[in-house]
Design an enzyme around this catalytic site. Structure first.
Site, PDB file in Angstrom:
ATOM      1  N   ASP A  71       0.709  -1.134  -0.151  1.00  0.00           N
ATOM      2  CA  ASP A  71      -0.071   0.150   0.062  1.00  0.00           C
ATOM      3  C   ASP A  71       0.807   1.290   0.139  1.00  0.00           C
ATOM      4  OD1 ASP A  71      -2.709   1.104   0.583  1.00  0.00           O
ATOM      5  OD2 ASP A  71      -1.417   2.214   1.959  1.00  0.00           O
ATOM      6  N   TYR A  88       2.363   9.887  -0.167  1.00  0.00           N
ATOM      7  CA  TYR A  88       3.644   9.647   0.693  1.00  0.00           C
ATOM      8  C   TYR A  88       4.920   9.809   0.133  1.00  0.00           C
ATOM      9  CZ  TYR A  88      -0.011   6.432   2.698  1.00  0.00           C
ATOM     10  OH  TYR A  88      -1.060   6.161   3.315  1.00  0.00           O
ATOM     11  N   LYS A  92      -2.859   5.893  -4.437  1.00  0.00           N
ATOM     12  CA  LYS A  92      -3.986   6.676  -4.261  1.00  0.00           C
ATOM     13  C   LYS A  92      -3.933   8.021  -4.800  1.00  0.00           C
ATOM     14  CE  LYS A  92      -3.953   4.696   0.327  1.00  0.00           C
ATOM     15  NZ  LYS A  92      -2.544   4.591   0.896  1.00  0.00           N
ATOM     16  N   HIS A 150      -8.046   9.181  -2.064  1.00  0.00           N
ATOM     17  CA  HIS A 150      -7.474   9.101  -0.527  1.00  0.00           C
ATOM     18  C   HIS A 150      -8.340   9.662   0.342  1.00  0.00           C
ATOM     19  CE1 HIS A 150      -3.108   8.890   1.252  1.00  0.00           C
ATOM     20  NE2 HIS A 150      -4.036   9.015   2.113  1.00  0.00           N
TER      21      HIS A 150
HETATM   22  N1  NAP Z   1      -5.806   5.926   3.697  1.00  0.00           N
HETATM   23  C1  NAP Z   1      -5.341   6.724   4.705  1.00  0.00           C
HETATM   24  O1  NAP Z   1      -5.871   7.795   4.907  1.00  0.00           O
HETATM   25  C2  NAP Z   1      -4.263   6.116   5.518  1.00  0.00           C
HETATM   26  C3  NAP Z   1      -3.817   6.764   6.636  1.00  0.00           C
HETATM   27  C4  NAP Z   1      -3.066   6.164   7.612  1.00  0.00           C
HETATM   28  C5  NAP Z   1      -2.205   4.861   7.112  1.00  0.00           C
HETATM   29  N2  NAP Z   1      -2.721   4.416   5.881  1.00  0.00           N
HETATM   30  C6  NAP Z   1      -1.783   2.873   5.518  1.00  0.00           C
HETATM   31  O2  NAP Z   1      -2.048   2.063   6.391  1.00  0.00           O
HETATM   32  C7  NAP Z   1      -0.759   1.908   6.746  1.00  0.00           C
HETATM   33  C8  NAP Z   1      -0.494   1.580   8.217  1.00  0.00           C
HETATM   34  O3  NAP Z   1      -0.772   2.492   8.956  1.00  0.00           O
HETATM   35  P1  NAP Z   1       0.237   3.388   9.911  1.00  0.00           P
HETATM   36  O4  NAP Z   1       1.468   3.721   9.241  1.00  0.00           O
HETATM   37  O5  NAP Z   1      -0.664   4.628  10.634  1.00  0.00           O
HETATM   38  O6  NAP Z   1       0.852   2.773  11.200  1.00  0.00           O
HETATM   39  P2  NAP Z   1       0.393   1.116  11.702  1.00  0.00           P
HETATM   40  O7  NAP Z   1       0.756   0.074  11.026  1.00  0.00           O
HETATM   41  O8  NAP Z   1      -0.656   1.054  12.703  1.00  0.00           O
HETATM   42  O9  NAP Z   1       1.697   1.092  12.740  1.00  0.00           O
HETATM   43  C9  NAP Z   1       2.905   1.514  12.452  1.00  0.00           C
HETATM   44  C10 NAP Z   1       3.669   1.842  13.719  1.00  0.00           C
HETATM   45  O10 NAP Z   1       3.937   1.033  14.602  1.00  0.00           O
HETATM   46  C11 NAP Z   1       5.171   0.498  14.891  1.00  0.00           C
HETATM   47  N3  NAP Z   1       5.344  -0.844  14.727  1.00  0.00           N
HETATM   48  C12 NAP Z   1       4.927  -1.492  13.723  1.00  0.00           C
HETATM   49  N4  NAP Z   1       5.147  -3.038  13.991  1.00  0.00           N
HETATM   50  C13 NAP Z   1       5.587  -2.928  15.305  1.00  0.00           C
HETATM   51  C14 NAP Z   1       5.787  -4.218  16.112  1.00  0.00           C
HETATM   52  N5  NAP Z   1       5.655  -5.459  15.580  1.00  0.00           N
HETATM   53  N6  NAP Z   1       6.255  -3.748  17.327  1.00  0.00           N
HETATM   54  C15 NAP Z   1       6.239  -2.492  17.592  1.00  0.00           C
HETATM   55  N7  NAP Z   1       6.101  -1.533  16.973  1.00  0.00           N
HETATM   56  C16 NAP Z   1       5.676  -1.910  15.722  1.00  0.00           C
HETATM   57  C17 NAP Z   1       5.997   1.136  13.460  1.00  0.00           C
HETATM   58  O11 NAP Z   1       7.399   1.375  13.794  1.00  0.00           O
HETATM   59  P3  NAP Z   1       8.662   1.355  12.838  1.00  0.00           P
HETATM   60  O12 NAP Z   1       8.037   1.601  11.442  1.00  0.00           O
HETATM   61  O13 NAP Z   1       9.541   2.323  13.313  1.00  0.00           O
HETATM   62  O14 NAP Z   1       9.009  -0.139  13.168  1.00  0.00           O
HETATM   63  C18 NAP Z   1       4.850   2.189  13.672  1.00  0.00           C
HETATM   64  O15 NAP Z   1       5.643   3.357  14.444  1.00  0.00           O
HETATM   65  C19 NAP Z   1       0.056   3.097   6.391  1.00  0.00           C
HETATM   66  O16 NAP Z   1       1.591   2.861   6.361  1.00  0.00           O
HETATM   67  C20 NAP Z   1      -0.386   3.307   5.284  1.00  0.00           C
HETATM   68  O17 NAP Z   1      -0.037   2.353   4.159  1.00  0.00           O
HETATM   69  C21 NAP Z   1      -3.421   4.767   5.156  1.00  0.00           C
END
Ligand code: NAP
Length: 281
Positions: free
Chosen positions: A46, A51, A76, A109
């Site tokens: 994704d 980004y 997106k 998005h």
């Molecule tokens: N459509 C939208 O508006 C939208 C908005 C937000 C997100 N997204 C998508 O959804 C994806 C995921 O959401 P998100 O980026 O908000 O975050 P998330 O996946 O909910 O959490 C990521 C965070 O958790 C940490 N982490 C990941 N695995 C871990 C583990 N096993 N143990 C401890 N810490 C861990 C990561 O740190 P490190 O990276 O330092 O390991 C990072 O700080 C995004 O990357 C994006 O592709 C879309």
């Protein structure tokens, strides 16, 4: 179930049940983390124009040595490029940065960016028309939306010829967005779970430590499994190889009904979804 199992979108396209997130990853980090993810068995990536890492994702796709058709790629339309001509150009730009002949899933998005607040319905309808043309031209396999609520989807349905197949929204134990999920379900739209770990905030929830220990799993694994058991499609992000692998190891246990309910009850403990009609971007 495994990382390569799929949900069938309503247009027949199959989408792997877990995706790999890249928000807040630099181009270099996106390239490296996507390479680790593909090596760990993820087959669904994704990204988004916003980004600014599509080129890094594209390089990882090539370097992985996998065939393009083995990987499912989502990107997106950014908040500044709504409208027919703008979206048409944005699709070409994403294809070029990803260095791909097609995109598997293309999403609007956000439904109501500040730039289009006075004419968001028309802006979405016109963007969608460009997206439909790209489907007809073989440049996109499936269309979807992100951060849409029912009223945004109802407005889109007034002019859309191709129906949205998926809605990517914030979904984790802290905010299950029940109304949006129900709308999606009623319309055969897959609920894709962004921020499945609350962008890291989920690790601060004390109760999850005990529950995870009970299953001999980490909090991340417990919460991602919870997402799958609800029928969501989680998109965990990490730029650390061991976490990328850890987050994929969620297919060898089952959370009991009672514990699912306990996790459901954690509303508000690790943030909540933004109101898409109030965002300031
Ligand atoms: N459509 C939208 O508006 C939208 C908005 C937000 C997100 N997204 C998508 O959804 C994806 C995921 O959401 P998100 O980026 O908000 O975050 P998330 O996946 O909910 O959490 C990521 C965070 O958790 C940490 N982490 C990941 N695995 C871990 C583990 N096993 N143990 C401890 N810490 C861990 C990561 O740190 P490190 O990276 O330092 O390991 C990072 O700080 C995004 O990357 C994006 O592709 C879309």
């Amino acid at each position: 179930m495994s990382l390569t199992d799929t949900y069938k979108l309503k247009n027949g396209v199959e989408i792997p049940v877990v995706g790999f997130g890249t928000w807040q990853s630099s181009e270099e980090d996106a390239e490296q983390s996507v390479l680790w993810a593909l090596d760990a068995g993820y087959r669904h990536i994704d990204t988004a124009a916003a980004y600014r890492n599509e080129a890094g994702v594209g390089r990882a796709l090539k370097k992985s040595g996998l065939k393009r058709e083995e990987i499912f790629v989502t990107t997106k339309l950014s908040n500044k490029e709504h409208g027919y001509e703008e979206a048409k150009q944005a699709i070409e730009d994403s294809l070029s940065k990803l260095d791909c002949e097609y995109i598997d899933l293309y999403l609007i998005h956000w439904p109501n960016p500040i730039k289009y607040r006075d004419n968001w319905k028309e802006a979405n309808a016109e963007s969608w028309r460009a997206m439909e043309e790209a489907v007809e031209a073989g440049k996109i396999r499936a269309l979807g939306v992100s951060n849409f609520h029912g009223h945004h989807l109802d407005a889109l349905a007034e002019t859309a010829k191709i129906e949205p197949t998926l809605n990517q929204i914030l979904l984790n134990p802290s905010d299950m967005q029940p109304e949006v999920v129900q709308y999606n379900k009623d319309h055969g739209i897959v609920s894709e779970a962004y921020s499945p770990l609350g962008t890291g905030k989920i690790f601060e929830v004390e109760e999850l430590k005990e529950l995870a220990a009970k299953y001999d799993k980490s909090i991340a694994q417990l919460v991602l499994r919870w997402s799958l058991q609800h029928g969501f499609l989680p998109l965990p992000k990490s730029v650390h190889e061991e976490r990328v692998r850890e987050n994929a190891d969620i297919f060898d246990f089952e959370i009991s009904e009672e514990d699912m309910k306990q996790i459901d009850a954690l509303k508000g403990r690790a943030g909540e979804a933004a109101d898409p009609d109030q965002t300031q971007f």
